[in-house]
Design an enzyme around this catalytic site. Structure first.
Site, PDB file in Angstrom:
ATOM      1  N   ASP A   1      -3.452   4.284  -1.971  1.00 20.28           N
ATOM      2  CA  ASP A   1      -4.371   4.742  -0.914  1.00 20.28           C
ATOM      3  C   ASP A   1      -4.341   6.265  -0.839  1.00 20.28           C
ATOM      4  OD1 ASP A   1      -5.910   4.969   1.395  1.00 20.28           O
ATOM      5  OD2 ASP A   1      -4.274   4.400   2.739  1.00 20.28           O
TER       6      ASP A   1
ATOM      7  N   LYS B   1       0.847  -1.195   0.000  1.00 21.06           N
ATOM      8  CA  LYS B   1       0.000   0.000   0.000  1.00 21.06           C
ATOM      9  C   LYS B   1       0.886   1.250   0.000  1.00 21.06           C
ATOM     10  CE  LYS B   1      -2.371   1.664   3.729  1.00 21.06           C
ATOM     11  NZ  LYS B   1      -2.220   3.122   3.776  1.00 21.06           N
TER      12      LYS B   1
ATOM     13  N   LYS C   1      -7.307   8.087  -1.227  1.00 25.11           N
ATOM     14  CA  LYS C   1      -8.632   8.501  -0.718  1.00 25.11           C
ATOM     15  C   LYS C   1      -9.158   9.729  -1.444  1.00 25.11           C
ATOM     16  CE  LYS C   1      -7.850   6.721   3.985  1.00 25.11           C
ATOM     17  NZ  LYS C   1      -6.426   6.363   3.957  1.00 25.11           N
TER      18      LYS C   1
ATOM     19  N   ASP D   1     -13.516  14.695  -4.260  1.00 32.56           N
ATOM     20  CA  ASP D   1     -13.551  15.969  -4.989  1.00 32.56           C
ATOM     21  C   ASP D   1     -14.790  15.937  -5.881  1.00 32.56           C
ATOM     22  OD1 ASP D   1     -12.674  18.391  -6.334  1.00 32.56           O
ATOM     23  OD2 ASP D   1     -10.643  17.873  -5.710  1.00 32.56           O
TER      24      ASP D   1
ATOM     25  N   ARG E   1       2.967  -1.104  10.792  1.00 33.72           N
ATOM     26  CA  ARG E   1       4.065  -1.185  11.760  1.00 33.72           C
ATOM     27  C   ARG E   1       4.414  -2.575  12.286  1.00 33.72           C
ATOM     28  NH1 ARG E   1       1.436   3.824  14.635  1.00 33.72           N
ATOM     29  NH2 ARG E   1      -0.298   2.720  13.660  1.00 33.72           N
TER      30      ARG E   1
ATOM     31  N   THR F   1     -11.636   6.047  10.910  1.00 33.81           N
ATOM     32  CA  THR F   1     -11.674   5.466  12.262  1.00 33.81           C
ATOM     33  C   THR F   1     -11.179   6.468  13.316  1.00 33.81           C
ATOM     34  OG1 THR F   1      -9.594   4.419  11.688  1.00 33.81           O
ATOM     35  CG2 THR F   1     -11.523   3.022  11.656  1.00 33.81           C
TER      36      THR F   1
HETATM   37  O1  C5P Z   1       0.932   0.586  11.184  1.00 36.46           O
HETATM   38  P1  C5P Z   1      -0.482   0.162  11.024  1.00 36.46           P
HETATM   39  O2  C5P Z   1      -0.663  -1.330  10.862  1.00 36.46           O
HETATM   40  O3  C5P Z   1      -1.383   0.732  12.094  1.00 36.46           O
HETATM   41  O4  C5P Z   1      -0.913   0.809   9.634  1.00 36.46           O
HETATM   42  C1  C5P Z   1      -2.218   0.815   9.173  1.00 36.46           C
HETATM   43  C2  C5P Z   1      -2.298   1.473   7.838  1.00 36.46           C
HETATM   44  O5  C5P Z   1      -3.670   1.573   7.474  1.00 36.46           O
HETATM   45  C3  C5P Z   1      -1.754   2.891   7.777  1.00 36.46           C
HETATM   46  O6  C5P Z   1      -1.204   3.071   6.481  1.00 36.46           O
HETATM   47  C4  C5P Z   1      -2.955   3.767   7.952  1.00 36.46           C
HETATM   48  O7  C5P Z   1      -2.840   5.009   7.310  1.00 36.46           O
HETATM   49  C5  C5P Z   1      -4.042   2.923   7.302  1.00 36.46           C
HETATM   50  N1  C5P Z   1      -5.388   3.167   7.808  1.00 36.46           N
HETATM   51  C6  C5P Z   1      -5.756   3.029   9.136  1.00 36.46           C
HETATM   52  N2  C5P Z   1      -7.043   3.249   9.540  1.00 36.46           N
HETATM   53  C7  C5P Z   1      -7.949   3.587   8.669  1.00 36.46           C
HETATM   54  C8  C5P Z   1      -7.624   3.698   7.326  1.00 36.46           C
HETATM   55  C9  C5P Z   1      -6.313   3.473   6.923  1.00 36.46           C
HETATM   56  O8  C5P Z   1      -4.966   2.695   9.969  1.00 36.46           O
HETATM   57  N3  C5P Z   1      -9.184   3.763   9.066  1.00 36.46           N
END
Ligand code: C5P
Length: 236
Positions: free
Chosen positions: A61, A34, A63, A66, A211, A120
């Site tokens: 990603d 992603k 998003k 517009d 992460r 979220t």
């Molecule tokens: O590091 P982690 O596993 O928390 O990363 C989650 C990924 O998903 C990040 O790139 C974050 O921007 C994305 N994301 C999220 N929650 C959302 C939509 C996207 O954590 N509601």
């Protein structure tokens, strides 16, 4: 329609060096990647092209949100780039969703188009403040229904919402869930997590994992632990 590669690794980096340090150790047959707003703004379409040339399917990603004409053109640009999945905010409205879908329908092999429902990071109070009173989960459901009616392939949602959306929207609507963690990994700033196996059991099709893999001392070992947890789920 269960995809044998449910894992999408979120490349949340700000430079090319750490991206390649990780990606060179990953296998395109075992995960997708992603690319989000930060990395794309810094390194642009060239990075996406290089990741794809290395064999990886890319979820762009960005998003989009517009007016219909602009979002349709942006989706077409993503399709020209050859990405596997692209997303838009469902709250951009039906005409915008229709335009995005129509733009992608011109491609014989189009990217999957998924919708973002409610971020979220927003709770009930935040939603009321922007003129959307009510329970976030109900809003997620109504936006997901709109996305489905407009012909989107699925939505991004919290794993905690996956079971309800799966029950309401049927088997073929893709659910992409961030916020997954193995029981022994840090939750970081994600507040309502499920394990990868729980998220799939709840009906998720794709797990966006950042992460727990990107910050692991041994990213490949971390990814393998996640894969094992998914295989164990199928065997148990
Ligand atoms: O590091 P982690 O596993 O928390 O990363 C989650 C990924 O998903 C990040 O790139 C974050 O921007 C994305 N994301 C999220 N929650 C959302 C939509 C996207 O954590 N509601």
């Amino acid at each position: 329609m269960i995809d044998p590669i449910p894992i999408i690794v979120a490349l949340d980096f700000s430079a090319a060096a750490p991206v390649w340090a990780l990606v060179e150790r990953l296998d395109p047959a075992r995960c997708r990647l992603k690319v989000g707003k930060e990395l794309f703004t810094r390194l642009g379409p060239g990075l996406v092209e290089r990741l794809q040339a290395a064999g990886f399917a890319v979820f762009l990603d960005l998003k989009f949100h517009d007016i219909p004409n602009t979002v349709a053109a942006a989706c077409a640009a993503a399709a020209d780039l050859g990405v596997w999945m692209v997303n838009v905010h469902v709250s951009g409205g039906r005409p915008m969703l229709d335009a995005a879908r129509a733009a992608l329908d011109r491609y014989p092999q189009r990217p999957l188009l998924v919708g973002v429902t409610v971020l979220t990071s927003l709770d009930r109070t935040d939603l009321a403040e922007i003129g959307c009173p009510g329970e976030p989960e109900e809003r997620v459901l109504s936006l997901a229904r709109l996305a489905q009616q407009a012909g989107l392939d699925g939505v991004v949602c919290s794993p905690r919402e996956a079971a309800r959306l799966r029950a309401e929207l049927g088997r073929d609507f893709r659910l992409v869930t961030p916020g997954v963690r193995l029981p022994d990994s840090a939750s970081d700033d994600q507040k309502r997590t499920l394990t990868p196996a729980e998220a799939l059991a709840a009906g998720a099709d794709y797990l966006v994992i950042g992460r727990p893999v990107t910050r692991a001392p041994e990213p490949l070992v971390a990814l393998e632990a996640i894969e094992r947890s998914l295989t164990n789920r199928l065997e148990n």
